[in-house]
Write a protein that holds these residues in place. Structure first.
Motif, short mmCIF file in Angstrom:
data_model
loop_
_atom_site.label_atom_id
_atom_site.label_comp_id
_atom_site.label_asym_id
_atom_site.label_seq_id
_atom_site.Cartn_x
_atom_site.Cartn_y
_atom_site.Cartn_z
N LEU A 81 0.87 -1.17 0.00
CA LEU A 81 0.00 0.00 0.00
C LEU A 81 0.91 1.22 0.00
CD1 LEU A 81 -2.99 0.90 0.07
CD2 LEU A 81 -2.70 1.20 2.55
N GLN A 82 0.99 1.87 -1.15
CA GLN A 82 1.76 3.11 -1.27
C GLN A 82 0.85 4.26 -0.88
OE1 GLN A 82 5.07 3.68 -2.15
NE2 GLN A 82 4.60 5.80 -1.56
N MET A 83 1.26 5.01 0.13
CA MET A 83 0.43 6.09 0.65
C MET A 83 1.17 7.41 0.46
SD MET A 83 -0.95 4.28 4.14
CE MET A 83 0.62 4.38 4.96
N ASN A 84 0.59 8.28 -0.33
CA ASN A 84 1.17 9.59 -0.61
C ASN A 84 0.25 10.69 -0.08
OD1 ASN A 84 3.26 8.30 -2.03
ND2 ASN A 84 2.11 8.39 -3.95
N SER A 85 0.79 11.88 0.02
CA SER A 85 0.01 13.04 0.48
C SER A 85 -0.75 12.72 1.76
CB SER A 85 -0.96 13.49 -0.62
OG SER A 85 -0.27 13.80 -1.81
N LEU A 86 -0.05 12.15 2.70
CA LEU A 86 -0.70 11.70 3.93
C LEU A 86 -1.25 12.87 4.73
CD1 LEU A 86 1.74 8.83 4.79
CD2 LEU A 86 -0.74 8.59 4.64
N LYS A 87 -2.38 12.60 5.38
CA LYS A 87 -3.08 13.59 6.20
C LYS A 87 -3.18 13.08 7.64
CE LYS A 87 -6.09 14.66 2.24
NZ LYS A 87 -7.50 14.73 1.77
N PRO A 88 -3.34 13.98 8.59
CA PRO A 88 -3.51 13.53 9.98
C PRO A 88 -4.65 12.52 10.15
CG PRO A 88 -3.06 15.87 9.93
CD PRO A 88 -3.23 15.44 8.50
N GLU A 89 -5.69 12.67 9.36
CA GLU A 89 -6.82 11.74 9.47
C GLU A 89 -6.52 10.35 8.92
OE1 GLU A 89 -6.85 14.82 8.13
OE2 GLU A 89 -8.16 14.93 6.37
N ASP A 90 -5.35 10.15 8.32
CA ASP A 90 -4.92 8.82 7.91
C ASP A 90 -4.28 8.04 9.07
OD1 ASP A 90 -3.83 10.30 4.85
OD2 ASP A 90 -5.65 9.10 5.16
N THR A 91 -4.09 8.71 10.20
CA THR A 91 -3.51 8.05 11.37
C THR A 91 -4.40 6.90 11.81
OG1 THR A 91 -2.38 10.04 12.13
CG2 THR A 91 -2.88 8.35 13.79
N ALA A 92 -3.82 5.71 11.88
CA ALA A 92 -4.58 4.50 12.23
C ALA A 92 -3.62 3.32 12.28
CB ALA A 92 -5.66 4.23 11.19
N VAL A 93 -4.14 2.22 12.77
CA VAL A 93 -3.45 0.94 12.60
C VAL A 93 -3.96 0.32 11.30
CG1 VAL A 93 -2.97 -1.34 13.54
CG2 VAL A 93 -3.22 0.62 15.08
N TYR A 94 -3.04 -0.06 10.44
CA TYR A 94 -3.38 -0.62 9.14
C TYR A 94 -3.21 -2.13 9.16
CZ TYR A 94 -3.76 4.01 7.10
OH TYR A 94 -4.17 5.30 6.80
N TYR A 95 -4.24 -2.82 8.66
CA TYR A 95 -4.27 -4.27 8.68
C TYR A 95 -4.43 -4.84 7.28
CZ TYR A 95 -5.48 -3.66 13.64
OH TYR A 95 -5.48 -3.32 14.97
N CYS A 96 -3.79 -5.96 7.08
CA CYS A 96 -3.95 -6.74 5.86
C CYS A 96 -4.97 -7.84 6.13
CB CYS A 96 -2.59 -7.34 5.52
SG CYS A 96 -2.50 -8.23 3.99
N ASN A 97 -5.79 -8.14 5.15
CA ASN A 97 -6.86 -9.13 5.33
C ASN A 97 -6.98 -10.02 4.11
OD1 ASN A 97 -9.98 -9.55 4.46
ND2 ASN A 97 -9.69 -9.95 6.65
N VAL A 98 -7.22 -11.32 4.38
CA VAL A 98 -7.54 -12.26 3.31
C VAL A 98 -8.62 -13.20 3.81
CG1 VAL A 98 -5.78 -13.96 3.96
CG2 VAL A 98 -6.56 -13.83 1.59
N HIS A 99 -9.50 -13.57 2.91
CA HIS A 99 -10.54 -14.54 3.27
C HIS A 99 -10.21 -15.86 2.58
CE1 HIS A 99 -14.48 -15.75 4.77
NE2 HIS A 99 -14.57 -16.44 3.65
N VAL A 100 -9.74 -16.82 3.38
CA VAL A 100 -9.43 -18.16 2.89
C VAL A 100 -10.24 -19.12 3.74
CG1 VAL A 100 -7.62 -19.86 2.46
CG2 VAL A 100 -7.08 -17.42 2.33
N THR A 101 -11.44 -19.40 3.32
CA THR A 101 -12.42 -20.15 4.12
C THR A 101 -12.84 -19.32 5.34
OG1 THR A 101 -11.46 -22.25 3.43
CG2 THR A 101 -12.97 -22.30 5.31
N ASN A 102 -11.88 -18.93 6.13
CA ASN A 102 -12.12 -18.00 7.23
C ASN A 102 -11.44 -16.66 6.93
OD1 ASN A 102 -13.48 -19.92 8.94
ND2 ASN A 102 -11.49 -20.87 9.28
N ASN A 103 -11.77 -15.70 7.77
CA ASN A 103 -11.18 -14.37 7.63
C ASN A 103 -9.89 -14.30 8.44
OD1 ASN A 103 -11.81 -12.15 6.15
ND2 ASN A 103 -13.07 -11.16 7.72
#
Length: 115
Positions: A81-103
């Protein structure tokens, strides 16, 4: 055993850039779509970006369109995930997700945008 490991977070000034990585194992990476989510303090987890198994199709939250780019390297079992022009409201914990039978979720990587 499905595993997702995020990296690349950190502290960045407004207007700056970061590139997050999510390296996967335990499933046939090239067969599955992947999604980046984020969760800010006191808010619900929200979808940020999606990429199809081949990388041909992508989709973004309106709040990040034109600033973030999702991509993948199936040879490296990694989504970015390339993130440019970042803003204060982008502050967060970022998670990767895949659904392989389960989440499945990674442990998350903290992104803080502040001067």
């Amino acid at each position: 055993q499905v595993q997702l490991v995020e990296s690349g977070g950190g502290l960045v000034q407004p207007g700056g850039s970061l590139r997050l990585s999510c390296t996967a194992s335990g499933f046939t990476f090239s067969s599955y779509s992947l999604t980046w989510y984020r969760q800010a303090p006191g808010k619900e987890r929200e979808l940020v970006a999606y990429i199809s198994s081949t990388g041909r199709f992508t989709n973004y939250a309106d709040s990040v369109k034109g600033r973030f780019t999702i991509s993948r390297d199936n040879a490296k079992n990694t989504v970015y995930l390339q993130m440019n022009s970042l803003k204060p409201e982008d502050t967060a914990v970022y998670y990767c997700n895949v659904h392989v039978t389960n989440n499945y979720w990674g442990q998350g990587t903290q992104v803080t945008v502040s001067s």
